[in-house]
Write a protein that holds these residues in place. Structure first.
Motif, PDB file in Angstrom:
ATOM      1  N   LEU A  58      55.098  16.987  67.931  1.00 46.88           N
ATOM      2  CA  LEU A  58      54.629  18.036  68.849  1.00 46.88           C
ATOM      3  C   LEU A  58      53.307  18.652  68.393  1.00 46.88           C
ATOM      4  N   ASN A  59      53.000  18.544  67.115  1.00 46.92           N
ATOM      5  CA  ASN A  59      51.749  19.097  66.611  1.00 46.92           C
ATOM      6  C   ASN A  59      50.514  18.411  67.185  1.00 46.92           C
ATOM      7  N   GLY A  64      52.387  15.375  79.429  1.00 45.26           N
ATOM      8  CA  GLY A  64      52.745  14.112  80.066  1.00 45.26           C
ATOM      9  C   GLY A  64      53.351  13.083  79.129  1.00 45.26           C
ATOM     10  N   GLN A  65      53.171  13.255  77.839  1.00 47.77           N
ATOM     11  CA  GLN A  65      53.748  12.295  76.903  1.00 47.77           C
ATOM     12  C   GLN A  65      55.267  12.431  76.877  1.00 47.77           C
ATOM     13  N   LYS A  66      55.924  11.305  76.658  1.00 46.34           N
ATOM     14  CA  LYS A  66      57.384  11.282  76.571  1.00 46.34           C
ATOM     15  C   LYS A  66      57.786  10.990  75.125  1.00 46.34           C
ATOM     16  N   ILE A  67      58.778  11.741  74.662  1.00 47.36           N
ATOM     17  CA  ILE A  67      59.240  11.642  73.276  1.00 47.36           C
ATOM     18  C   ILE A  67      60.748  11.451  73.284  1.00 47.36           C
ATOM     19  N   ILE A  89      52.367  23.184  76.263  1.00 45.53           N
ATOM     20  CA  ILE A  89      52.039  22.863  74.869  1.00 45.53           C
ATOM     21  C   ILE A  89      50.631  23.348  74.512  1.00 45.53           C
ATOM     22  N   ILE A  90      49.762  23.425  75.491  1.00 43.27           N
ATOM     23  CA  ILE A  90      48.372  23.836  75.262  1.00 43.27           C
ATOM     24  C   ILE A  90      48.296  25.313  74.865  1.00 43.27           C
ATOM     25  N   ARG A  91      49.218  26.127  75.381  1.00 48.93           N
ATOM     26  CA  ARG A  91      49.184  27.557  75.097  1.00 48.93           C
ATOM     27  C   ARG A  91      49.643  27.906  73.684  1.00 48.93           C
TER      28      ARG A  91
END
Length: 97
Positions: A58-59, A64-67, A89-91
Motif C-alpha cells: 500500500l505504500n 485501480g490496482q488490485k491486491i 489512497i492519494i489523501r
C-alpha cells in the motif's frame, strides 16, 4: 467479477523469508516479484505477516490496482481477500519503510 491473473498487481503472502512465496507465485503462473524482504530483517511475524506485506504494498499502490491478501499455514487452511485500491489512497501519507 471476471478476473484474470494479469489483473492482479500485487500479492500479500505470509513471509518467513523472501523465498517463501516464490512457489505460490510460480504456481499462479505470474511474473510477480515480492516488494520487500522485510522478514529477513524482523524474522517470522506469524499471522501478522500478510498484513505487513500489505502495508509495504500500500505504500506505493496506485488507484485501480488490485491486491490479493492471503494468509495460510500450519494445516489451518487459507483465506484470500481481494482489494482494489481507491482514489482515497492519494489523501493518505506514505510511511517511510
Amino acid at each position: 467479477m471476471n478476473l484474470k491473473i494479469t489483473d492482479i498487481s500485487s500479492y500479500a503472502f505470509n513471509q518467513i523469508g523472501i523465498f517463501t512465496s516464490i512457489p505460490i507465485i510460480k504456481a499462479l503462473k505470474t511474473d510477480y516479484e515480492p516488494e520487500s524482504d522485510y522478514a529477513s530483517y524482523i524474522g517470522d511475524s506469524g499471522s501478522a505477516s500478510p498484513l505487513l506485506s500489505l502495508e509495504v504494498i500500500l505504500n506505493h499502490a496506485l488507484p485501480g490496482q488490485k491486491i490479493i491478501l492471503c494468509g495460510y499455514g500450519h494445516s489451518s487452511g487459507a483465506t484470500a481477500i481481494l482489494f482494489e485500491v481507491t482514489e482515497d489512497i492519494i489523501r493518505y501519507g506514505r510511511l517511510q519503510v
